[in-house]
Design a protein around this motif. Structure first.
Motif, PDB file in Angstrom:
ATOM      1  N   ALA A 235      39.767 -53.078  12.050  1.00  0.00           N
ATOM      2  CA  ALA A 235      38.884 -52.720  13.418  1.00  0.00           C
ATOM      3  C   ALA A 235      39.098 -51.328  13.391  1.00  0.00           C
ATOM      4  O   ALA A 235      39.772 -50.586  12.542  1.00  0.00           O
TER       5      ALA A 235
ATOM      6  N   GLU B  35      33.754 -55.133  13.255  1.00  0.00           N
ATOM      7  CA  GLU B  35      34.856 -55.215  12.444  1.00  0.00           C
ATOM      8  C   GLU B  35      34.318 -55.394  11.066  1.00  0.00           C
ATOM      9  O   GLU B  35      33.165 -55.709  10.750  1.00  0.00           O
TER      10      GLU B  35
ATOM     11  N   PRO C 205      40.930 -51.925  19.383  1.00  0.00           N
ATOM     12  CA  PRO C 205      39.837 -51.362  19.027  1.00  0.00           C
ATOM     13  C   PRO C 205      38.949 -50.723  20.308  1.00  0.00           C
ATOM     14  O   PRO C 205      38.975 -51.202  21.137  1.00  0.00           O
TER      15      PRO C 205
END
Length: 801
Positions: A277, A164, A156
């Motif tokens: 993500a 998230e 990510p």
């Protein structure tokens, strides 16, 4: 910014995934199958993945096939939900030997870790493992392992809090398919509990919303603030278009695979991506689950047109009236006749008696001279099933009111209730549909347009004023006692219809709203709900939306907001209270005014009954009082988690007019003109009224709340007083002056009378004249604010329809 989406979903391919799983006797998809589903959903492309079955030998070429320098390996088991907690998720170097070592270690260690977790806390055990310990438990866990999933590693952009996202579908019993989205990751449940309402997670009915509207809700969350880079130190990691595309895709899948879709081959029971993500503006699902089922047969529809017979009967039948004592049946008879229903149009079932109170008696249903519009059943619960069978067999009535309890409220009575519902459902499947049934455990119905009252409350306990004009409103309550107490405590509400639903054995809350949304003599529908029958929450919300589109107002309160509350509602009327957040979201989304407390419910109902014709153009409030604390209190009450009002800025013309009034009343040196406006305890009735009138005509003001200072020596606020200067009956007093002004105003004007019981006659006089007054200022502002916000939302719904 307006965002456009074009979602193309391959439903045939998704259905094939469900069919393949079903062929393997599974009602769930494995994680890699969820990724396959997402790849066909028209939304973001998921990461590449390869399933490594337990015991399989995988070539170096296959293990090297993933892009990047690392891979993620995850345990695959239908019983292990929280993989991370048992070591079931690892990031390893993309090297065939390293991958093989990690896979072997995971296949041994994860079952041991999971078994240890269960031994320490059995609540973690899947249903299949309950009661197992030691080697038996470990063997069962290993038996269920399907292998390991190797997934493309996509790091990510940020590991910071809030980066998230969770997105999920859930098939609820009451509301069908629900979409939810918000802060994702392992702490999602904690976020939902700890953050203010609507900040961590938002939810909506797939049937009542589209991607754009859901995105508008999501924009208010902390999750969006973080993902869009709107907080300090953050940068945007996803576009609005991507989010809306994702939401639109989930909504379309939710509608397709829904228990409310009669053409659905499969029903998604639960599908969740937690988390998404974000890598270089890609939405990357890091974990996913999906459970599905086959659609169930739907019950026969009820002939709800016969609700008209129930509420406006020409012939009423009654069983259960005593000859000598005032039992429930006899009190019901008394109340029916007291409302003016003609004796010759009432038939009593009573063998061996010619008449009771001048009403003719008949030995049984077969002896009745004609079909009844409504048949009131006030006998013991044990007699009800046979009596209902007889009504159905003889086609003796268009509607039946089941007064007795003991029909599903207790464990012992559930079988009786199930048999009763089966008989009713069967007749609804016939051509005519048979009668409709209200109850059981129904306190009765008061229908002023139908000239009857079947409540079993003696008039000595609940006196009635039959001279007052009833409001164009209907109160529908699953609890008869709730409705009874509101009627006793707030006689100023006085709706045309008061309907006790009881257990919803047949007719439901949704049915009643469907009826009243089309009723020409009802503008306001108020609902107290404890629980909904299967999918009736969705039917209810759809009817609420239709009522709002028709220009009506719906006020709603839902009991069972806590686990303890849910338990209590289940015991009371044999209903199961659903998840409150979902219920509130769906009902509010449909356009209803949602109350948070009993008091707020009656306040909002009072406003709706009296303010339906008023214009609501915004949320700018003018607050006025002669008591300084009250003026400040109004200002302090304009914002909460549920509403956001603002204090209006007065126009210059209004400022000048108020200054002239204050000058003429010798109050100019005592009052500073601002909002809130403290006009001093010396202000008289005329001052209060004229200033309220000026502000109601100010184009920058949308509503006025005015404190009426009952204890001020300058005000006419007392009943039955020998002092003319205090008498509320004075021609130049606040009651006639403000009543005339408020009735003529196009905008809402609400009063506050903050005083003891001495001022109840003053409150009653205002409420009777259609000017709502409240005992404290914060309650007035809260109710008016919620009402205004709901009215503005309803206008938005109408404009977008």
């Amino acid at each position: 910014m307006e965002v456009q989406t074009d979602v193309s979903i391959d439903f045939d391919a998704i259905s094939d995934l469900f069919k393949a799983a079903q062929d393997e006797k599974r009602d769930y998809l494995f994680e890699y199958e969820v990724y396959n589903l997402l790849s066909r959903s028209g939304a973001e492309t998921p990461p590449k993945s390869i399933l490594i079955p337990q015991g399989a030998k995988v070539s170096d070429e296959a293990l090297n096939s993933m892009p990047g320098e690392k891979v993620v390996i995850k345990i695959v088991s239908p019983t292990i939900i929280h993989k991370t907690e048992v070591g079931g998720v690892r990031v390893v170097e993309k090297n065939p030997d390293r991958i093989r070592s990690a896979v072997r270690r995971m296949l041994y260690e994860v079952p041991e870790n999971y078994a240890t977790m269960i031994n320490l806390d059995p609540s973690h055990a899947a249903e299949e493992y309950k009661g197992l310990t030691g080697d038996a438990l470990l063997t069962a866990i290993r038996r269920d392992l399907k292998g390991v999933l190797m997934v493309q590693f996509m790091p990510p952009d940020s590991g910071a809090f809030g980066n998230e996202l969770i997105v999920g579908l859930r098939n609820t019993r009451e509301f069908g398919m629900i979409l939810s989205a918000g802060l994702g990751g392992t702490d999602t449940e904690l976020y939902a509990k700890r953050f203010r309402k609507g900040q961590a997670i938002v939810a909506a009915s797939c049937e009542l919303i589209d991607g754009e509207s859901f995105f508008a809700q999501f924009r208010k969350t902390i999750s969006y603030q973080k993902l869009a880079g709107l907080t300090r130190g953050q940068r945007r990691v996803v576009t609005d278009e991507q989010l809306m595309e994702c939401f639109s895709s989930f909504i379309e899948m939710g509608r397709k695979y829904s228990s409310s879709n009669p053409e659905a081959e499969f029903v998604i029971e639960e599908m969740e991506i937690n988390p998404y993500a974000f890598t270089d503006y890609l939405m990357v699902p890091l974990d996913g689950m999906c459970r599905f089922s086959l659609p169930k047969a739907r019950e026969n529809s009820r002939p709800i047109a016969k609700i008209h017979n129930l509420l406006h009967p020409k012939k009423i039948g009654l069983i259960g009236a005593s000859i000598k004592r005032k039992n429930f049946g006899r009190i019901i008879l008394d109340n029916i006749l007291a409302e003016g229903f003609a004796k010759e149009d009432v038939y009593i079932l009573r063998d061996g008696v010619d008449e009771i109170e001048g009403v003719k008696c008949f030995p049984n249903l077969e002896a009745l001279p004609e079909k009844l519009d409504m048949f009131v059943v006030a006998v013991a619960a044990a007699q009800v099933p046979d009596l209902v069978d007889e009504v159905i067999r003889l086609d003796a009535a268009n509607s039946v009111m089941l007064i007795p309890g003991g029909m599903g409220e207790t464990e012992e009575s559930k079988e009786r209730a199930e048999n009763l519902m089966a008989a009713i459902d069967a007749v609804h499947g016939t051509k005519d549909g048979g009668p409709v049934f209200i109850g059981a455990n129904c306190m009765g119905v008061v229908s002023h347009p139908g000239n009857y009252d079947t409540w079993f409350i003696p008039e000595e306990k609940l006196p009635k004023d039959r001279t007052v004009q009833h409001h164009r409103s209907a109160l529908v309550s699953q609890s008869g006692a709730f409705m009874l107490h509101r009627s006793s405590q707030c006689p100023e509400l006085n709706p045309s219809y008061m309907v006790s639903m009881g257990n919803q054995t047949d007719l439901t809350l949704g049915d009643m709203v469907k009826y009243f949304k089309d009723a020409d003599n009802v503008d306001v529908i108020a609902i107290y709900a404890e629980g909904f029958n299967d999918l009736d929450g969705l039917e209810f919300c759809t009817a609420v939306r239709d009522a709002v589109l028709a220009g009506k107002e719906v006020v709603f309160y839902k009991a069972g907001r806590t686990p303890e509350g849910k338990s209590a509602t289940s015991g009371h009327t044999a209903s199961l209270a659903g998840d409150y957040m979902v219920c509130e979201s769906c009902v509010r989304q449909a356009g209803a005014i949602v109350a948070r407390t009993f008091t707020e419910f009656q306040d909002l109902f009072l406003l709706a009954e009296n303010m339906a014709s008023k214009k609501i153009q915004g949320n700018r409030l003018a607050a006025v009082s002669g008591a300084g604390f009250e003026a400040v209190g109004m200002a302090d009450s304009i914002q909460s988690d549920d509403y956001q009002m603002q204090l209006a800025a007065f126009e210059e013309a209004s400022h000048n007019q108020i200054a002239k009034v204050l000058e003429s009343k010798k109050l100019a040196s005592l009052v500073t003109i601002n909002n809130p406006l403290d006009i001093n305890p010396s202000a008289d009735d005329e001052t209060h009224t004229v200033i309220a009138d000026i502000l109601s005509k100010d184009s920058g003001v949308d509503a006025v709340v005015i404190g009426l200072d009952p204890l001020s020596p300058s005000m006419h606020t007392l009943a039955d007083t020998p002092i003319p200067a205090f008498s509320m009956d004075a021609e130049n007093g606040i009651i006639p002056l403000l009543t005339k002004m408020a009735q003529e105003s196009e905008k809402p004007v609400v009063g506050v009378i903050d005083g003891g019981r001495l001022y109840d006659p003053m409150r009653d006089a205002f409420n009777k004249s259609g000017v709502p007054v409240f005992p404290v200022c914060d309650r007035a502002v809260a109710a008016l604010s919620l009402y205004i916000e709901a009215r503005l939302h309803a206008d938005t719904i109408r404009l977008s329809s």
